[in-house]
Design a protein around this motif. Structure first.
Motif, PDB file in Angstrom:
ATOM      1  N   PHE A 314       0.828  -1.211   0.000  1.00 42.38           N
ATOM      2  CA  PHE A 314       0.000   0.000   0.000  1.00 42.38           C
ATOM      3  C   PHE A 314       0.859   1.257   0.000  1.00 42.38           C
ATOM      4  N   PHE A 315       2.003   1.212   0.666  1.00 41.84           N
ATOM      5  CA  PHE A 315       2.860   2.392   0.785  1.00 41.84           C
ATOM      6  C   PHE A 315       3.296   2.917  -0.583  1.00 41.84           C
ATOM      7  N   PHE A 316       3.421   2.027  -1.571  1.00 42.30           N
ATOM      8  CA  PHE A 316       3.945   2.412  -2.881  1.00 42.30           C
ATOM      9  C   PHE A 316       2.861   2.851  -3.863  1.00 42.30           C
ATOM     10  N   ILE A 317       1.596   2.864  -3.427  1.00 43.13           N
ATOM     11  CA  ILE A 317       0.519   3.387  -4.282  1.00 43.13           C
ATOM     12  C   ILE A 317       0.589   4.908  -4.279  1.00 43.13           C
ATOM     13  N   PRO A 318       0.486   5.558  -5.438  1.00 39.41           N
ATOM     14  CA  PRO A 318       0.503   7.030  -5.466  1.00 39.41           C
ATOM     15  C   PRO A 318      -0.626   7.618  -4.621  1.00 39.41           C
ATOM     16  N   MET A 319      -0.335   8.726  -3.965  1.00 39.31           N
ATOM     17  CA  MET A 319      -1.293   9.386  -3.083  1.00 39.31           C
ATOM     18  C   MET A 319      -2.249  10.236  -3.916  1.00 39.31           C
ATOM     19  N   ASP A 320      -3.120   9.554  -4.665  1.00 41.07           N
ATOM     20  CA  ASP A 320      -3.996  10.230  -5.620  1.00 41.07           C
ATOM     21  C   ASP A 320      -5.314   9.469  -5.697  1.00 41.07           C
ATOM     22  N   ALA A 321      -6.432  10.201  -5.656  1.00 39.89           N
ATOM     23  CA  ALA A 321      -7.757   9.568  -5.692  1.00 39.89           C
ATOM     24  C   ALA A 321      -7.990   8.769  -6.969  1.00 39.89           C
ATOM     25  N   ALA A 322      -7.217   9.026  -8.028  1.00 39.30           N
ATOM     26  CA  ALA A 322      -7.361   8.263  -9.264  1.00 39.30           C
ATOM     27  C   ALA A 322      -7.015   6.791  -9.065  1.00 39.30           C
ATOM     28  N   TYR A 323      -6.278   6.481  -8.014  1.00 40.02           N
ATOM     29  CA  TYR A 323      -5.854   5.099  -7.741  1.00 40.02           C
ATOM     30  C   TYR A 323      -6.719   4.445  -6.662  1.00 40.02           C
ATOM     31  N   ILE A 324      -7.930   4.964  -6.484  1.00 36.75           N
ATOM     32  CA  ILE A 324      -8.778   4.487  -5.392  1.00 36.75           C
ATOM     33  C   ILE A 324      -9.053   2.990  -5.469  1.00 36.75           C
ATOM     34  N   TRP A 325      -9.276   2.445  -6.689  1.00 41.60           N
ATOM     35  CA  TRP A 325      -9.603   1.022  -6.781  1.00 41.60           C
ATOM     36  C   TRP A 325      -8.388   0.144  -6.514  1.00 41.60           C
ATOM     37  N   LEU A 326      -7.172   0.646  -6.824  1.00 39.50           N
ATOM     38  CA  LEU A 326      -5.964  -0.092  -6.457  1.00 39.50           C
ATOM     39  C   LEU A 326      -5.817  -0.111  -4.930  1.00 39.50           C
ATOM     40  N   MET A 327      -6.125   1.016  -4.299  1.00 34.79           N
ATOM     41  CA  MET A 327      -6.096   1.065  -2.835  1.00 34.79           C
ATOM     42  C   MET A 327      -7.090   0.077  -2.236  1.00 34.79           C
ATOM     43  N   VAL A 328      -8.289   0.047  -2.802  1.00 40.72           N
ATOM     44  CA  VAL A 328      -9.309  -0.896  -2.326  1.00 40.72           C
ATOM     45  C   VAL A 328      -8.816  -2.340  -2.479  1.00 40.72           C
ATOM     46  N   ALA A 329      -8.194  -2.650  -3.619  1.00 42.91           N
ATOM     47  CA  ALA A 329      -7.714  -4.010  -3.872  1.00 42.91           C
ATOM     48  C   ALA A 329      -6.670  -4.425  -2.830  1.00 42.91           C
ATOM     49  N   VAL A 330      -5.758  -3.520  -2.488  1.00 46.37           N
ATOM     50  CA  VAL A 330      -4.721  -3.851  -1.512  1.00 46.37           C
ATOM     51  C   VAL A 330      -5.322  -3.990  -0.110  1.00 46.37           C
ATOM     52  N   VAL A 331      -6.313  -3.160   0.209  1.00 44.60           N
ATOM     53  CA  VAL A 331      -7.018  -3.298   1.491  1.00 44.60           C
ATOM     54  C   VAL A 331      -7.714  -4.658   1.566  1.00 44.60           C
ATOM     55  N   VAL A 332      -8.285  -5.104   0.468  1.00 43.50           N
ATOM     56  CA  VAL A 332      -8.947  -6.416   0.426  1.00 43.50           C
ATOM     57  C   VAL A 332      -7.936  -7.532   0.681  1.00 43.50           C
ATOM     58  N   ILE A 333      -6.770  -7.466   0.030  1.00 44.71           N
ATOM     59  CA  ILE A 333      -5.748  -8.493   0.235  1.00 44.71           C
ATOM     60  C   ILE A 333      -5.265  -8.489   1.691  1.00 44.71           C
ATOM     61  N   THR A 334      -5.039  -7.302   2.232  1.00 42.79           N
ATOM     62  CA  THR A 334      -4.653  -7.202   3.644  1.00 42.79           C
ATOM     63  C   THR A 334      -5.704  -7.849   4.533  1.00 42.79           C
ATOM     64  N   SER A 425       0.290   2.022   6.381  1.00 46.16           N
ATOM     65  CA  SER A 425       0.968   0.956   5.645  1.00 46.16           C
ATOM     66  C   SER A 425       2.209   0.417   6.355  1.00 46.16           C
ATOM     67  N   LEU A 426       3.239   1.239   6.501  1.00 47.35           N
ATOM     68  CA  LEU A 426       4.514   0.757   7.045  1.00 47.35           C
ATOM     69  C   LEU A 426       4.448   0.428   8.533  1.00 47.35           C
ATOM     70  N   PHE A 427       3.704   1.205   9.298  1.00 47.17           N
ATOM     71  CA  PHE A 427       3.589   0.911  10.724  1.00 47.17           C
ATOM     72  C   PHE A 427       2.911  -0.449  10.962  1.00 47.17           C
ATOM     73  N   PRO A 428       1.764  -0.755  10.319  1.00 45.79           N
ATOM     74  CA  PRO A 428       1.191  -2.096  10.469  1.00 45.79           C
ATOM     75  C   PRO A 428       2.128  -3.198   9.986  1.00 45.79           C
ATOM     76  N   ALA A 429       2.876  -2.959   8.906  1.00 44.93           N
ATOM     77  CA  ALA A 429       3.804  -3.975   8.405  1.00 44.93           C
ATOM     78  C   ALA A 429       4.872  -4.298   9.444  1.00 44.93           C
ATOM     79  N   ALA A 430       5.374  -3.287  10.134  1.00 42.85           N
ATOM     80  CA  ALA A 430       6.370  -3.510  11.185  1.00 42.85           C
ATOM     81  C   ALA A 430       5.774  -4.320  12.337  1.00 42.85           C
ATOM     82  N   ILE A 431       4.519  -4.041  12.670  1.00 42.97           N
ATOM     83  CA  ILE A 431       3.836  -4.810  13.717  1.00 42.97           C
ATOM     84  C   ILE A 431       3.691  -6.278  13.290  1.00 42.97           C
TER      85      ILE A 431
END
Length: 446
Positions: A314-334, A425-431
């Motif tokens: 998730f950390f490497f997804i661009p911080m842009d609303a245009a990538y909202i569905w990619l963000m959703v996909a990574v949240v689903v995998i998580t 993203s990174l804080f949960p990954a470290a946990i």
């Protein structure tokens, strides 16, 4: 053979506590306190920290008290039956914003938040402990635990998905919206908790100590499986807590507000709803997944790896609303990983309780399960407190004016957005890495 209706009844308990009250407290409260209620970022962080220190005392005391309860309704069920109304009422009051100045608001928030922790503890510790006396069949314990998680995630899905639409329906100021929704969801939480108490049964009697003693507390710290599992539980709730606490800020500041796609309003609650639905599905799959891998510990490990790797992605997804569905996909995998390991924690606590009974000769089921509830509240609220603290360090300032209005100032928007993105993203990954290490030390091989 336990009836399906009882498993559904047990699921309603965490649908009320986990799917409504705790879900709203986890995902909405940090943003609510700073942007709606009007607390400073420092007050919000301090409030959550004080509440956690309070729970370190109340949770184990509640577990010990529940273990010694004897009534016509059983050992643990009466706490659900008589705690349901206070739970819903205090939750509703906590989401009400009184027309006070800064000091009055601070007193209101601190008092109601601490009372909410007491009510939640009085219901949720006995609720979790019931798993140890409803059946002695390990497979049925896994099923009850799975139903519990499905109930929590299913209601969490409904709560988070409906939240922005209900806000729009209620209308008025944000303060009015939260007050009305607090009353509505508080009533649902009361109903679910009562239904759980009425539909479930306690089939076994705890092996009670003859007199009250501090020995069960001392025994805990000689119980290596308990120590390992409690630390894992705290880690699990840190993992979830960072993501839920910062989601509102992620949409407000990183994505510049709600995202509308083909008429669907995707705000922070709806965004996390995709994860709730995934957790609900894979929470139901968890028992079969565990049987396939051959042990709870192995299944937990694989699930944590899935969640941790996806969080880094998730950390490497661009911080842009245009990538909202990619963000959703990574949240689903998580959430696939989270959904798989969440039911296992409570089933493993039942194993630890059985281990303690065999080793010590008396039951400490309520005390042991109370540590699971304590880990839930400790991990979630400390992570929420850290989110507030770290955002403040990055340049986020909030508070209430002398006129009672909420005031927000951001001194460094780029720094705040980078911190928000990392907290998700990174804080949960470290946990997740820490959890894997602790899991390696966990001695029960079931």
């Amino acid at each position: 053979m336990v009836k399906l209706s009882e498993k559904i009844g047990y699921a309603l308990g965490d649908a009320a506590a986990g799917g409504i009250t705790w879900k709203v407290m986890s995902i909405a409260f940090p943003l609510f306190f700073t942007n709606v209620f009007g607390l400073t970022i420092a007050d919000t962080a301090t409030l959550m920290l004080i509440a956690r220190m309070f729970d370190v005392v109340t949770d184990p005391l509640m577990g010990s008290l529940a273990d010694r309860t004897q009534s016509r309704w059983g050992t643990y069920r009466p706490w659900l039956l008589f705690g349901a109304v206070p739970l819903g009422l205090i939750f509703a009051l906590l989401l009400y914003t009184p027309d006070f100045g800064p000091v009055g608001k601070r007193i209101w928030a601190y008092t109601l938040y601490l009372l909410m922790m007491v009510a939640y503890t009085a219901v949720n510790v006995p609720y979790g402990s019931m798993l140890g006396v409803m059946t002695d069949d390990d497979n049925e314990k896994n099923q009850f635990s799975s139903f519990r998680m499905v109930g929590a995630y299913a209601m969490g899905f409904v709560t988070l998905l409906s939240f922005p639409y209900l806000q729009k329906m209620v209308g008025g100021t944000p303060q009015h919206q939260y007050a009305v929704l607090g009353a509505f969801f508080g009533l649902l939480a009361t109903a679910g908790t009562l239904a759980c108490g009425l539909l479930t049964r306690e089939r076994m009697k705890p092996v009670r100590a003859e007199n009250f003693s501090l020995k069960p507390f001392a025994d805990l710290f000689r119980n290596r499986p308990w120590i390992n599992l409690t630390l894992i539980g705290i880690g699990m709730n840190f993992f979830n807590g960072f993501r839920y606490a910062v989601a509102g800020y992620l949409f407000e500041y990183c994505l510049k507000g709600d995202v509308t796609v083909s008429g669907l309003i995707i705000n922070y609650t709806v965004f996390m709803t995709f994860g709730e639905l995934t957790c609900m599905v894979f929470g139901g799959v968890s028992p079969a997944f565990t049987r396939w891998l051959g042990s709870k510990r192995r299944a937990f490990r694989v699930a944590v790896i899935i969640a941790g790797v996806a969080s880094v992605g998730f950390f490497f997804i661009p911080m842009d609303a245009a990538y909202i569905w990619l963000m959703v996909a990574v949240v689903v995998i998580t959430s696939i990983g989270v959904g798989l390991f969440s039911p296992l924690l409570w089933s493993m606590y039942a194993d630890v309780a059985d281990y303690a009974t065999r080793k010590n000769g008396t039951s400490s089921t309520g005390l042991i399960f109370s540590s699971g509830t304590m880990a839930q509240k400790f991990g979630t609220a400390i992570s929420g407190s850290l989110v507030a603290l770290l955002l403040g360090m990055a340049g986020f300032v909030s508070g209430t004016s002398t006129a009672g209005d909420t005031v927000i100032t951001i001194t460094d928007m780029d720094a705040v957005c980078r911190m928000i993105w990392s907290l998700f993203s990174l804080f949960p990954a470290a946990i997740a890495l820490i959890m894997l290490f602790l899991l390696h030390q966990y001695p029960i091989k079931k």
